[in-house]
Design an enzyme around this catalytic site. Structure first.
Site, mmCIF file in Angstrom:
data_model
loop_
_atom_site.group_PDB
_atom_site.id
_atom_site.type_symbol
_atom_site.label_atom_id
_atom_site.label_comp_id
_atom_site.label_asym_id
_atom_site.label_seq_id
_atom_site.Cartn_x
_atom_site.Cartn_y
_atom_site.Cartn_z
ATOM 1 N N SER A 112 86.586 77.290 16.001
ATOM 2 C CA SER A 112 85.875 77.045 17.252
ATOM 3 C C SER A 112 86.400 77.936 18.360
ATOM 4 O O SER A 112 87.583 78.297 18.381
ATOM 5 C CB SER A 112 86.098 75.574 17.624
ATOM 6 O OG SER A 112 85.807 75.365 18.980
ATOM 7 N N TYR A 151 91.925 68.288 19.073
ATOM 8 C CA TYR A 151 90.906 68.869 18.185
ATOM 9 C C TYR A 151 91.102 70.392 18.094
ATOM 10 O O TYR A 151 91.147 70.969 17.016
ATOM 11 C CB TYR A 151 89.510 68.531 18.723
ATOM 12 C CG TYR A 151 88.420 69.478 18.284
ATOM 13 C CD1 TYR A 151 87.902 69.397 17.001
ATOM 14 C CD2 TYR A 151 87.928 70.457 19.145
ATOM 15 C CE1 TYR A 151 86.915 70.280 16.581
ATOM 16 C CE2 TYR A 151 86.954 71.336 18.736
ATOM 17 C CZ TYR A 151 86.454 71.249 17.458
ATOM 18 O OH TYR A 151 85.487 72.131 17.053
ATOM 19 N N LYS A 175 92.280 73.127 14.973
ATOM 20 C CA LYS A 175 91.564 74.357 14.569
ATOM 21 C C LYS A 175 92.542 75.525 14.550
ATOM 22 O O LYS A 175 92.565 76.332 13.618
ATOM 23 C CB LYS A 175 90.405 74.645 15.528
ATOM 24 C CG LYS A 175 89.250 73.654 15.445
ATOM 25 C CD LYS A 175 88.530 73.766 14.125
ATOM 26 C CE LYS A 175 87.397 72.774 13.971
ATOM 27 N NZ LYS A 175 86.886 72.677 12.610
#
Ligand code: UFG
Length: 353
Positions: A124, A152, A156
């Site tokens: 991302s 989050y 990644k």
């Protein structure tokens, strides 16, 4: 190529499976259906006109996942599995670290065991952190380390690092890291699209629920950013273009010069919140009620990419317009029978608190 798609019943996984079949590839799909439904698999099958092998398996469960590796043969894995809500990750960090890192390591260990060397990872733009200047190039994140604002995003970045270290240690291992900007829209059939649980956190699914009367109005988070109309600017990419981007990377696996690739998948164009609202209204001939409210914590003014590397090396370009993104989003939302009343009740309760 035959590919194991982990998290294939989700928003991006489902569209990617459709585009893989279009290009003659086949898949085996695993998903624990935590944030998706079995109906999605049926709808993918309707679009591609054939059945796909599906296993309801949690990728953190090594024993169960190993039975799939034993039973099925495939040459590559695409890792879409993982929790993905930024706000939720701040509230439940341990769940996010456990689920996202554990599932990725489990898949990678099984790939090792079963001699599967090719992987595509769903990363991302969040790995660029809050201080990278748009348009962002792939090399920019080395300067922005430690500026990721949520668990989050950290997961990644950690999985990217795991892939980089593995690629360094094992030259037969090939990894493609894809950094998505803001995927929106749905398949033209209206059969698959984005279907978040509860009240959406992201802009486009929220607008879709306002458009169909399931939510009363949109909250625009701030109009005092340093942008042309004061609202946040993002690089919205049609989910079908994004899916085609994954298919385009498969040719990397035949490239003998290197074994790790990183690509931004975005359009390179910025669209503000109010631009998107206007486009949605024009594309679907309706009006979207909105209220300007305060900024959302952690948001930045602008985030869009330089997509040149993917354009040149993959011969891929995001070609679908913002208008097409809005049209397909509405079509899917309209077709998708979620109870609207329930959502409106929830919003009222939240407001009382
Ligand atoms: N926004 C609103 N109202 C809403 C929701 C969003 O005004 O109800 C605004 C935000 O303030 C922002 C823009 O719309 O300016 C886009 O917000 P989204 O929540 O749709 O998307 P983000 O850019 O915040 O985050 C998304 C994904 C992340 C990913 C990131 C990478 O949700 O997973 O893009 O670019 F990491």
């Amino acid at each position: 190529m035959r590919i194991l798609v982990a998290g294939g019943a989700g928003y991006i996984g489902s569209h990617t499976i459709v585009e893989l079949y279009k290009k003659g590839h086949t898949v085996v799909c695993v998903d624990n259906l935590y944030n998706s439904k079995l109906k999605v698999i049926k709808n993918i099958e309707k679009i591609i006109g054939t059945n796909i092998p599906f296993y309801k398996v949690d990728c953190c469960n090594k024993k169960k996942l190993e039975t799939v590796f034993k039973k099925e043969s495939f040459e590559a894995v695409i890792m879409f599995q993982g929790y993905k809500a930024v706000g939720e990750s701040v509230k439940k960090p341990l769940e996010y670290y456990r689920n996202n890192i554990d599932s990725a390591l489990t898949i990678l260990e099984l790939m090792d065991k079963f001699n599967i060397h090719n992987v595509i990872f769903s990363s991302s733009a969040t790995v660029y952190g809050k201080n990278c200047k748009s348009p962002i190039k792939e090399s920019d994140n080395s300067q922005c380390l430690n500026e990721i604002t949520n668990p989050y995003g950290e997961t990644k970045a950690m999985i990217e690092r795991i892939l980089m270290d593995k690629a360094k240690s094992d030259k037969t291992f090939k990894a493609v890291i894809l950094r998505y900007f803001n995927p929106v829209g749905a398949h033209e059939s209206g059969l698959i699209g984005e279907d978040p649980n509860g009240i959406p956190n992201n802009l486009m699914p929220y607008i879709a629920k306002v458009a169909t009367g399931k939510l009363p109005y949109l909250n625009v988070y701030g109009n005092d950013y340093k942008t042309k109309d004061g609202t946040g600017v993002r690089d919205y990419i049609h989910v079908v273009d994004l899916a085609i981007g994954h298919v385009a990377t498969i040719k990397c696996f035949n490239n003998k010069k290197t074994n790790l690739w990183i690509y931004n998948l975005g359009t390179g164009k910025g669209t503000s919140v109010l631009d998107l609202v206007k486009e949605y209204e024009n594309a679907n001939k309706l009006s979207i009620k909105y209220k300007i409210v305060g900024r959302r914590e952690g948001d930045i003014d602008k985030l869009y990419c330089n997509p040149k590397r993917a354009n040149e090396e993959l011969n891929w370009q995001a070609s679908r317009t913002v208008n097409a993104m809005c049209e397909s989003s509405y079509k899917y939302e309209f077709n998708n029978k979620i109870s609207g009343g329930e959502l409106c009740q929830k919003t009222k309760k939240l407001k009382k608190k």
